[in-house]
Design a protein around this motif. Structure first.
Motif, PDB file in Angstrom:
ATOM      1  N   ALA A 125      -5.137 -15.697 -24.817  1.00 19.99           N
ATOM      2  CA  ALA A 125      -3.935 -14.121 -24.604  1.00 19.99           C
ATOM      3  C   ALA A 125      -4.838 -12.853 -24.505  1.00 19.99           C
ATOM      4  CB  ALA A 125      -3.622 -14.563 -25.606  1.00 19.99           C
ATOM      5  N   ALA A 126      -5.667 -12.656 -24.847  1.00 12.19           N
ATOM      6  CA  ALA A 126      -6.722 -11.239 -24.169  1.00 12.19           C
ATOM      7  C   ALA A 126      -6.764 -10.958 -22.912  1.00 12.19           C
ATOM      8  CB  ALA A 126      -6.982 -11.210 -25.688  1.00 12.19           C
ATOM      9  N   ARG A 127      -7.566 -12.431 -22.714  1.00 11.77           N
ATOM     10  CA  ARG A 127      -7.612 -12.336 -20.714  1.00 11.77           C
ATOM     11  C   ARG A 127      -7.036 -11.476 -20.215  1.00 11.77           C
ATOM     12  NH1 ARG A 127     -11.585 -16.086 -22.900  1.00 11.77           N
ATOM     13  NH2 ARG A 127     -10.137 -17.714 -22.627  1.00 11.77           N
ATOM     14  N   ARG A 128      -5.252 -12.756 -20.449  1.00 14.56           N
ATOM     15  CA  ARG A 128      -4.589 -12.932 -20.083  1.00 14.56           C
ATOM     16  C   ARG A 128      -3.521 -10.846 -19.685  1.00 14.56           C
ATOM     17  NH1 ARG A 128      -1.205 -16.363 -22.142  1.00 14.56           N
ATOM     18  NH2 ARG A 128       0.135 -14.926 -22.728  1.00 14.56           N
ATOM     19  N   ALA A 129      -3.709 -10.561 -20.743  1.00 12.67           N
ATOM     20  CA  ALA A 129      -3.071  -8.702 -21.067  1.00 12.67           C
ATOM     21  C   ALA A 129      -3.712  -7.560 -20.405  1.00 12.67           C
ATOM     22  CB  ALA A 129      -3.085  -8.304 -22.693  1.00 12.67           C
ATOM     23  N   ILE A 130      -5.394  -8.631 -20.219  1.00  7.48           N
ATOM     24  CA  ILE A 130      -6.526  -7.208 -20.160  1.00  7.48           C
ATOM     25  C   ILE A 130      -5.996  -7.912 -18.794  1.00  7.48           C
ATOM     26  CG2 ILE A 130      -9.035  -6.694 -19.293  1.00  7.48           C
ATOM     27  CD1 ILE A 130      -9.654  -7.852 -22.217  1.00  7.48           C
ATOM     28  N   ALA A 131      -6.031  -8.902 -18.222  1.00  9.97           N
ATOM     29  CA  ALA A 131      -5.883  -8.669 -16.824  1.00  9.97           C
ATOM     30  C   ALA A 131      -5.112  -7.673 -15.692  1.00  9.97           C
ATOM     31  CB  ALA A 131      -5.508 -10.408 -16.002  1.00  9.97           C
ATOM     32  N   LEU A 132      -3.659  -8.073 -16.795  1.00  9.76           N
ATOM     33  CA  LEU A 132      -2.369  -7.612 -16.218  1.00  9.76           C
ATOM     34  C   LEU A 132      -2.466  -5.818 -16.253  1.00  9.76           C
ATOM     35  CD1 LEU A 132       0.385  -9.060 -18.962  1.00  9.76           C
ATOM     36  CD2 LEU A 132       0.257  -9.349 -16.740  1.00  9.76           C
ATOM     37  N   VAL A 133      -3.091  -4.788 -17.078  1.00  6.41           N
ATOM     38  CA  VAL A 133      -3.628  -3.699 -16.667  1.00  6.41           C
ATOM     39  C   VAL A 133      -4.993  -3.139 -15.888  1.00  6.41           C
ATOM     40  CG1 VAL A 133      -2.622  -3.461 -18.959  1.00  6.41           C
ATOM     41  CG2 VAL A 133      -4.625  -3.601 -18.826  1.00  6.41           C
ATOM     42  N   GLU A 134      -5.119  -4.736 -15.379  1.00  7.90           N
ATOM     43  CA  GLU A 134      -6.304  -4.262 -14.706  1.00  7.90           C
ATOM     44  C   GLU A 134      -7.929  -3.861 -14.903  1.00  7.90           C
ATOM     45  OE1 GLU A 134      -4.917  -2.360 -10.761  1.00  7.90           O
ATOM     46  OE2 GLU A 134      -4.525  -4.680  -9.621  1.00  7.90           O
ATOM     47  N   LEU A 135      -8.188  -4.098 -16.307  1.00  6.46           N
ATOM     48  CA  LEU A 135      -9.281  -3.611 -16.970  1.00  6.46           C
ATOM     49  C   LEU A 135     -10.423  -5.169 -17.100  1.00  6.46           C
ATOM     50  CD1 LEU A 135      -8.528  -1.079 -19.770  1.00  6.46           C
ATOM     51  CD2 LEU A 135      -9.488  -0.960 -17.677  1.00  6.46           C
ATOM     52  N   GLU A 136      -9.940  -6.079 -16.014  1.00 11.81           N
ATOM     53  CA  GLU A 136     -11.442  -7.096 -16.091  1.00 11.81           C
ATOM     54  C   GLU A 136     -12.676  -6.489 -15.819  1.00 11.81           C
ATOM     55  OE1 GLU A 136      -9.277  -7.111 -14.225  1.00 11.81           O
ATOM     56  OE2 GLU A 136      -8.469  -9.188 -13.370  1.00 11.81           O
ATOM     57  N   GLY A 137     -13.213  -5.825 -14.940  1.00 10.69           N
ATOM     58  CA  GLY A 137     -14.042  -5.214 -15.008  1.00 10.69           C
ATOM     59  C   GLY A 137     -14.763  -4.166 -15.921  1.00 10.69           C
ATOM     60  N   ALA A 138     -14.289  -3.614 -16.833  1.00 13.11           N
ATOM     61  CA  ALA A 138     -14.717  -2.457 -17.746  1.00 13.11           C
ATOM     62  C   ALA A 138     -14.020  -3.092 -19.278  1.00 13.11           C
ATOM     63  CB  ALA A 138     -14.290  -1.574 -17.576  1.00 13.11           C
TER      64      ALA A 138
END
Length: 318
Positions: A125-138
């Motif tokens: 769930a955390a990975r999915r939410a972070i991807a939604l706001v485009e923060l994967e790289g940081a």
């Protein structure tokens, strides 16, 4: 710009929620922050528009169950939000005040939110939410190293981690750069299109115009206007206006302007003219024709009543 698709849970896809406020007021001693507000919010994106100090934050906190109304009721799907932890299964809040531990990474911060909601797979769930706001790289960087816009996106991810049907955001675009703002607007559009109830507050007309067709306008704690943005925008534009004008011949220009139908009054002073008009567009189109026809050059044309407070306050009187 890449856009990550929203993958709603089956519950979010099939269930919609509604927030209802009836005669809601909130006061602190002799200070009335919110005064007799009633509204109903359903699926889609709604803008809560008003100048700073209008009561928007107080209203959002009552919707989220953080504050008790001094009078009236706030319900989510018929259940009161105050002292009702169950509403947080369906509701997410991004407050204006930042409350993010700087030593955490974005992933750790959003993961903590997922665990607090007791999700079956908090890491996913955390990975999915972070991807939604485009923060994967940081996501592995400490939040203390983030810009304000990045911190905002991390907070939005934490509010979305449990896939809520209702999302409340207080000034969500503060500190975001143009690319971040566009992405966040697109995300909120899609969440509203999925059937979620989205309410965001702003004091900037253009933000609400770009994101929301439905607007609730607050002024001095009161609900001043409600409905379609185009109608409200027209009310704001067509209100009476006051201009400060300076020219090469203020006296001659004053005489000429008095014959213009859109002008309701002209005052001549040492600093130039104060011109009151009933039709903003008609006056600004007429002035460039009137002045040159009489050999007058306009040196300054400044609206004197363009503060947000004056613009919104007109709606209370309209």
């Amino acid at each position: 710009m890449s856009v990550t698709s929203v993958e709603p849970s089956s519950a979010a896809a099939t269930t919609t929620s509604r927030l209802d406020l009836s005669g809601v007021s909130r006061w602190y001693g002799n200070v009335v922050a919110v005064n007799d507000v009633s509204m109903s919010l359903g699926p889609g994106v709604t803008g809560l528009l008003g100048p700073n100090g209008a009561g928007k934050t107080t209203l959002l906190h009552m919707m989220a169950g953080f504050l008790a109304p001094s009078r009236g009721t706030v319900t989510l799907d018929g259940a009161p939000t105050w002292r009702n932890p169950e509403v947080y299964r369906r509701l997410g809040l991004v407050s204006e005040r930042e409350a993010v531990h700087a030593f955490l990474t974005a992933y750790e911060f959003v993961l903590a939110s997922a665990r607090l909601h007791r999700l079956s797979d908090p890491a996913e769930a955390a990975r999915r939410a972070i991807a939604l706001v485009e923060l994967e790289g940081a996501q592995s960087r400490r939040i203390g190293t983030y810009s304000k816009g990045m911190r905002q996106r991390a907070r939005v991810a934490a509010a979305l981690v449990h896939d809520p049907q209702v999302l409340l955001l207080d000034e969500p675009f503060n500190g975001m750069d143009p690319r971040q703002r566009l992405h966040m607007m697109d995300l909120l559009h899609r969440l509203g299109g999925d059937g979620r109830t989205i309410l965001f507050s702003s004091h900037i007309l253009e933000e609400v115009e770009q994101l929301s067709g439905t607007v609730q306008v607050m002024v001095a704690g009161r609900l001043a206007a409600s409905g379609d943005f185009r109608t409200i925008r027209r009310l704001m534009t067509n209100r009476p206006h006051v201009f400060a004008v300076r020219s090469t011949d203020d006296r001659e220009l004053a005489v000429a302007l008095m014959a213009e139908p859109s002008v309701t009054g002209v005052e001549l002073g040492r600093a130039g003219l104060t011109v009151r008009v009933s039709d903003y567009g008609a006056f600004t189109r007429a002035l460039p024709k009137i002045a040159p026809a009489r050999g007058i050059r306009v040196r300054q044309l400044v609206p004197e009543d363009e503060s947000l407070e004056s613009v919104f306050s007109y709606l209370v009187e309209a």
